[in-house]
Design an enzyme around this catalytic site. Structure first.
Site: not given
Ligand SMILES: NC(=O)c1ccc[n+]([C@@H]2O[C@H](COP(=O)([O-])OP(=O)(O)OC[C@H]3O[C@@H](n4cnc5c(N)ncnc54)[C@H](OP(=O)(O)O)[C@@H]3O)[C@@H](O)[C@H]2O)c1
Length: 214
Positions: A129
């Site tokens: 990741y």
């Molecule tokens: N979790 C953590 O603690 C953390 C920390 C730092 C950074 N981040 C980053 O923060 C960002 C957002 O996090 P979040 O919590 O909002 O994540 P999330 O709720 O999982 O949202 C990710 C979105 O990406 C969409 N997606 C996945 N595959 C796709 C595709 N092929 N085409 C278009 N859209 C697609 C998903 O669509 P669906 O709704 O259809 O599934 C979902 O809506 C991510 O980049 C993550 O890596 C996370």
């Protein structure tokens, strides 16, 4: 600005769309990957486009064409394997960068992850990741786009405080998604964030002031 939110149906994405819609200076375009996700945004009066970052650069270009800015907050999520990390978090991000260059969408705000710029900080359990985030960010930096790379710490679903700590090599901590969304939207037109990358966690400085100190 007309701002295409890639990953609009996600937890940060929905909050970014809401803030953009409430603002006087921006109009959101919600990019979602499934037709059944459209109704949520239509009910809010938000324009949507159905496209996947697994698609070709041409298809992504069609989806974002006419926008002034991209917010990239898509991600494959922890429930999928390293193959999706490569295809979505790395290649999906890079295809979106290429599509933005191709369609002259100059402004690009990337949601990365705290420490992705520094291999010493990569969590062994999710190293692929961090590799994906690291190289997507490097390609964005080398692009023709005016970028801002936001590297948040652990994301929380609690209410935001509007106060943050940001900069290079910030100690790992958490931050509510609501505050990450505030930073993203405020960055769009804050010139101090142009061509800048920073770690982001909760802190004691108001978002607007913290961004001006970059
Ligand atoms: N979790 C953590 O603690 C953390 C920390 C730092 C950074 N981040 C980053 O923060 C960002 C957002 O996090 P979040 O919590 O909002 O994540 P999330 O709720 O999982 O949202 C990710 C979105 O990406 C969409 N997606 C996945 N595959 C796709 C595709 N092929 N085409 C278009 N859209 C697609 C998903 O669509 P669906 O709704 O259809 O599934 C979902 O809506 C991510 O980049 C993550 O890596 C996370």
């Amino acid at each position: 600005m007309k701002v295409c939110v890639v990953g609009a149906n996600g937890q940060i994405g929905k909050q970014v769309v809401k803030l953009l819609q409430e603002s006087n200076e921006h109009t959101p375009l919600a990019m979602v990957r499934k037709q059944e996700q459209v109704a949520y945004f239509e009910n809010l009066g938000v324009e949507t486009v159905v496209a996947s970052i697994a698609d070709s650069v041409d298809k992504i270009s069609d989806a974002i064409s006419g926008c002034d800015a991209i917010v990239f907050t898509a991600g494959s999520g922890g429930h999928t394997g390293p193959d999706q990390t490569l295809l979505i978090d790395l290649d999906g991000a890079v295809k979106t960068i290429e599509a933005a260059e191709k369609t002259n969408v100059k402004r690009f705000v990337m949601v990365s992850a705290l420490g992705s710029n520094n291999r010493e900080k990569w969590n062994e359990a999710i190293r692929p990741y961090y590799v994906a985030k690291h190289y997507a960010d490097r390609i964005l930096v080398k692009s023709d786009l005016t970028y801002t790379i936001v590297r948040p710490g652990g994301l929380l679903n609690e209410e935001g405080t509007g106060k943050v700590s940001l900069g290079e090599n910030i100690t790992r901590n958490t931050i509510p998604r609501e505050d990450v969304a505030k930073v993203i939207v405020a960055s769009l037109t804050e010139e101090h964030t142009y061509n800048q990358s920073f770690d982001l966690v909760s802190g004691d400085v108001l978002v607007e002031d913290a961004l001006k100190q970059l």
